[in-house]
Motif scaffolding. Structure first.
Motif, PDB file in Angstrom:
ATOM      1  N   GLY A   1       0.747  -1.254   0.000  1.00 24.76           N
ATOM      2  CA  GLY A   1       0.000   0.000   0.000  1.00 24.76           C
ATOM      3  C   GLY A   1       0.771   1.294   0.000  1.00 24.76           C
ATOM      4  O   GLY A   1       0.457   2.210  -0.781  1.00 24.76           O
ATOM      5  N   PRO A   2       1.761   1.499   0.898  1.00 22.23           N
ATOM      6  CA  PRO A   2       2.424   2.806   0.960  1.00 22.23           C
ATOM      7  C   PRO A   2       3.091   3.196  -0.357  1.00 22.23           C
ATOM      8  O   PRO A   2       3.600   2.345  -1.104  1.00 22.23           O
ATOM      9  N   ALA A   3       3.110   4.505  -0.631  1.00 20.72           N
ATOM     10  CA  ALA A   3       3.819   5.012  -1.814  1.00 20.72           C
ATOM     11  C   ALA A   3       5.313   5.102  -1.564  1.00 20.72           C
ATOM     12  O   ALA A   3       6.101   5.122  -2.504  1.00 20.72           O
ATOM     13  N   ALA A   4       5.715   5.185  -0.281  1.00 20.64           N
ATOM     14  CA  ALA A   4       7.139   5.251   0.063  1.00 20.64           C
ATOM     15  C   ALA A   4       7.341   4.680   1.453  1.00 20.64           C
ATOM     16  O   ALA A   4       6.470   4.778   2.322  1.00 20.64           O
ATOM     17  N   VAL A   5       8.514   4.077   1.631  1.00 15.29           N
ATOM     18  CA  VAL A   5       8.958   3.586   2.933  1.00 15.29           C
ATOM     19  C   VAL A   5      10.287   4.257   3.239  1.00 15.29           C
ATOM     20  O   VAL A   5      11.213   4.201   2.409  1.00 15.29           O
ATOM     21  N   VAL A   6      10.393   4.898   4.388  1.00 20.99           N
ATOM     22  CA  VAL A   6      11.642   5.545   4.807  1.00 20.99           C
ATOM     23  C   VAL A   6      12.154   4.815   6.041  1.00 20.99           C
ATOM     24  O   VAL A   6      11.433   4.669   7.028  1.00 20.99           O
ATOM     25  N   ILE A   7      13.405   4.359   5.967  1.00 21.39           N
ATOM     26  CA  ILE A   7      14.036   3.672   7.091  1.00 21.39           C
ATOM     27  C   ILE A   7      15.174   4.535   7.619  1.00 21.39           C
ATOM     28  O   ILE A   7      16.048   4.970   6.856  1.00 21.39           O
ATOM     29  N   THR A   8      15.138   4.796   8.923  1.00 21.48           N
ATOM     30  CA  THR A   8      16.201   5.569   9.562  1.00 21.48           C
ATOM     31  C   THR A   8      17.256   4.608  10.108  1.00 21.48           C
ATOM     32  O   THR A   8      16.929   3.554  10.650  1.00 21.48           O
TER      33      THR A   8
ATOM     34  N   ALA B   1       8.505   2.658  -5.568  1.00 21.56           N
ATOM     35  CA  ALA B   1       8.417   1.782  -6.730  1.00 21.56           C
ATOM     36  C   ALA B   1       9.409   2.201  -7.814  1.00 21.56           C
ATOM     37  O   ALA B   1       9.842   1.372  -8.624  1.00 21.56           O
ATOM     38  N   ALA B   2       9.795   3.488  -7.818  1.00 27.81           N
ATOM     39  CA  ALA B   2      10.697   3.997  -8.848  1.00 27.81           C
ATOM     40  C   ALA B   2      12.164   3.795  -8.520  1.00 27.81           C
ATOM     41  O   ALA B   2      13.025   3.911  -9.399  1.00 27.81           O
ATOM     42  N   GLY B   3      12.485   3.537  -7.244  1.00 26.74           N
ATOM     43  CA  GLY B   3      13.896   3.378  -6.897  1.00 26.74           C
ATOM     44  C   GLY B   3      14.156   3.566  -5.420  1.00 26.74           C
ATOM     45  O   GLY B   3      13.233   3.741  -4.614  1.00 26.74           O
TER      46      GLY B   3
ATOM     47  N   LEU C   1       7.397  17.602   2.676  1.00 28.06           N
ATOM     48  CA  LEU C   1       6.442  17.212   1.641  1.00 28.06           C
ATOM     49  C   LEU C   1       5.383  18.290   1.434  1.00 28.06           C
ATOM     50  O   LEU C   1       4.990  18.577   0.300  1.00 28.06           O
ATOM     51  N   ALA C   2       4.925  18.903   2.531  1.00 25.88           N
ATOM     52  CA  ALA C   2       3.949  19.986   2.407  1.00 25.88           C
ATOM     53  C   ALA C   2       4.542  21.157   1.626  1.00 25.88           C
ATOM     54  O   ALA C   2       3.873  21.758   0.782  1.00 25.88           O
ATOM     55  N   ALA C   3       5.815  21.481   1.905  1.00 25.48           N
ATOM     56  CA  ALA C   3       6.479  22.584   1.202  1.00 25.48           C
ATOM     57  C   ALA C   3       6.605  22.307  -0.288  1.00 25.48           C
ATOM     58  O   ALA C   3       6.632  23.233  -1.105  1.00 25.48           O
ATOM     59  N   ARG C   4       6.698  21.019  -0.643  1.00 24.31           N
ATOM     60  CA  ARG C   4       6.808  20.617  -2.056  1.00 24.31           C
ATOM     61  C   ARG C   4       5.449  20.327  -2.677  1.00 24.31           C
ATOM     62  O   ARG C   4       5.376  19.860  -3.811  1.00 24.31           O
ATOM     63  N   ASP C   5       4.363  20.583  -1.936  1.00 24.52           N
ATOM     64  CA  ASP C   5       3.011  20.252  -2.383  1.00 24.52           C
ATOM     65  C   ASP C   5       2.944  18.782  -2.795  1.00 24.52           C
ATOM     66  O   ASP C   5       2.358  18.431  -3.823  1.00 24.52           O
ATOM     67  N   ALA C   6       3.535  17.920  -1.957  1.00 25.94           N
ATOM     68  CA  ALA C   6       3.624  16.497  -2.289  1.00 25.94           C
ATOM     69  C   ALA C   6       2.919  15.628  -1.253  1.00 25.94           C
ATOM     70  O   ALA C   6       3.306  14.473  -1.049  1.00 25.94           O
TER      71      ALA C   6
ATOM     72  N   LEU D   1       4.077  11.820  -3.947  1.00 28.08           N
ATOM     73  CA  LEU D   1       5.174  11.177  -3.237  1.00 28.08           C
ATOM     74  C   LEU D   1       5.883  10.181  -4.144  1.00 28.08           C
ATOM     75  O   LEU D   1       7.119  10.127  -4.201  1.00 28.08           O
ATOM     76  N   ALA D   2       5.106   9.403  -4.889  1.00 28.99           N
ATOM     77  CA  ALA D   2       5.701   8.422  -5.789  1.00 28.99           C
ATOM     78  C   ALA D   2       6.476   9.080  -6.924  1.00 28.99           C
ATOM     79  O   ALA D   2       7.407   8.487  -7.481  1.00 28.99           O
ATOM     80  N   ALA D   3       6.121  10.334  -7.241  1.00 33.58           N
ATOM     81  CA  ALA D   3       6.748  11.029  -8.357  1.00 33.58           C
ATOM     82  C   ALA D   3       8.014  11.787  -7.965  1.00 33.58           C
ATOM     83  O   ALA D   3       8.707  12.318  -8.833  1.00 33.58           O
ATOM     84  N   LEU D   4       8.345  11.856  -6.671  1.00 36.80           N
ATOM     85  CA  LEU D   4       9.572  12.540  -6.259  1.00 36.80           C
ATOM     86  C   LEU D   4      10.782  11.823  -6.857  1.00 36.80           C
ATOM     87  O   LEU D   4      10.928  10.621  -6.715  1.00 36.80           O
TER      88      LEU D   4
END
Length: 301
Positions: free
Chosen positions: A203-210, A221-223, A252-257, A263-266
């Protein structure tokens, strides 16, 4: 408006080493810290929770107001505030034990509507574990996603609060179709099992791991995109992950994303800027005691 839903509590932080060290009360809770960090960064933010009428509860709300966070969605109760007792390791890492029975935040009920102008809702930590409130937060997450609202999840695992690990892991997977952005630490990822690719497929458009001082990695999905950590003299890591949550949402808000599609298009440049900003923000938090996220002016340039 970015809404943060989850617990507010008091961290009792040792002032020296040893089991009987004096404890200093500090305002905390993963979602609470995220809301404060958003306010300090300048994002319009609201906090959605249930907070005690006791003295700790009043101070928790006072800090939110001082930071510019809207508290009109906060429910109140006569039950006491949750306490978390922290221990800090030699490397500055923090571990916690919790006093949660009969506390105010556990009795949260899902609101009938989100605040006007809500663009995103962030969830995580103890609030998604402790019933009956956990089911109410889950209900809110699913309702927000169904309305097309951007949803962020940081499970921020506190294993000592989870009586049935397998049941929680299954419940975590059930949330993923309702999640736009999943952020978790390397330790959380190992505890939960699975891979970023499996989570993305759910489901998620992005996963961020710290990865602590080693930086952050985003999977889409893009990389895959990664940035190194910012070198800093670590006092402790309390609130660092919560600061990352806020920095990602603010960026993300600052980038209107704040949509799954945006998000997927970043691309590489967008992710480098977003992750680098989050790394700098977390480094500032790690450089001072307790959950003290940076203000926007501290990250300029």
């Amino acid at each position: 408006m970015i809404v943060v839903a989850g617990e507010a509590l008091i961290d009792l932080v040792p002032r020296s080493t040893g089991a009987l060290a004096a404890l200093q009360p500090a305002l905390g809770g993963g979602p609470y810290n995220t809301a404060v960090a958003l306010g300090r960064l300048g994002s319009p933010a609201a906090f959605c929770s249930r907070v005690s009428y006791d003295a700790f509860g009043e101070v928790l709300l006072d800090r939110l107001r001082e930071t510019g966070v809207d508290v009109s969605s906060v429910q109140r109760g006569a039950e006491p505030t949750t306490l978390a007792v922290a221990t800090v390791g030699a490397d500055g890492s923090a571990a916690y034990s919790f006093y949660v029975d009969g506390t105010a935040d556990r009795l949260f009920t899902a609101p009938s509507a989100l605040p006007p102008g809500t663009r995103a809702v962030s969830f995580g930590t103890c609030s998604l574990v402790l019933e009956p409130g956990a089911s109410a937060y889950e209900e809110l997450m699913r309702a927000a996603a169904a309305q097309g609202v951007f949803t962020a999840l940081d499970p921020n695992i506190r294993a000592g609060l989870i009586p049935d690990a397998d049941a929680y892991r299954a419940r975590f997977k059930s949330w993923l179709p309702s999640v736009s952005l999943l952020k978790l630490s390397e330790e959380d990822a190992q505890w939960l099992g699975g891979t970023p690719q499996e989570w993305l497929a759910a489901g998620p458009a992005a996963v961020v791991i710290t990865r602590g001082g080693d930086g952050l990695t985003a999977f889409t999905a893009a990389g895959e995109y990664a940035v190194p950590g910012e070198r800093v003299e670590v006092v402790d890591t309390i609130g660092a992950g919560d600061t990352v949550n806020a920095a990602l949402l603010h960026g993300l808000a600052a980038r209107d994303a704040l949509s799954a599609q945006a998000l997927a298009a970043l691309g590489p440049e967008g992710w480098a800027g977003l992750l680098g900003f989050a790394a700098r923000a977390a480094a500032v938090t790690c450089s001072r005691a307790g959950a003290e996220p940076p203000y926007a002016h501290e990250l300029e340039g």
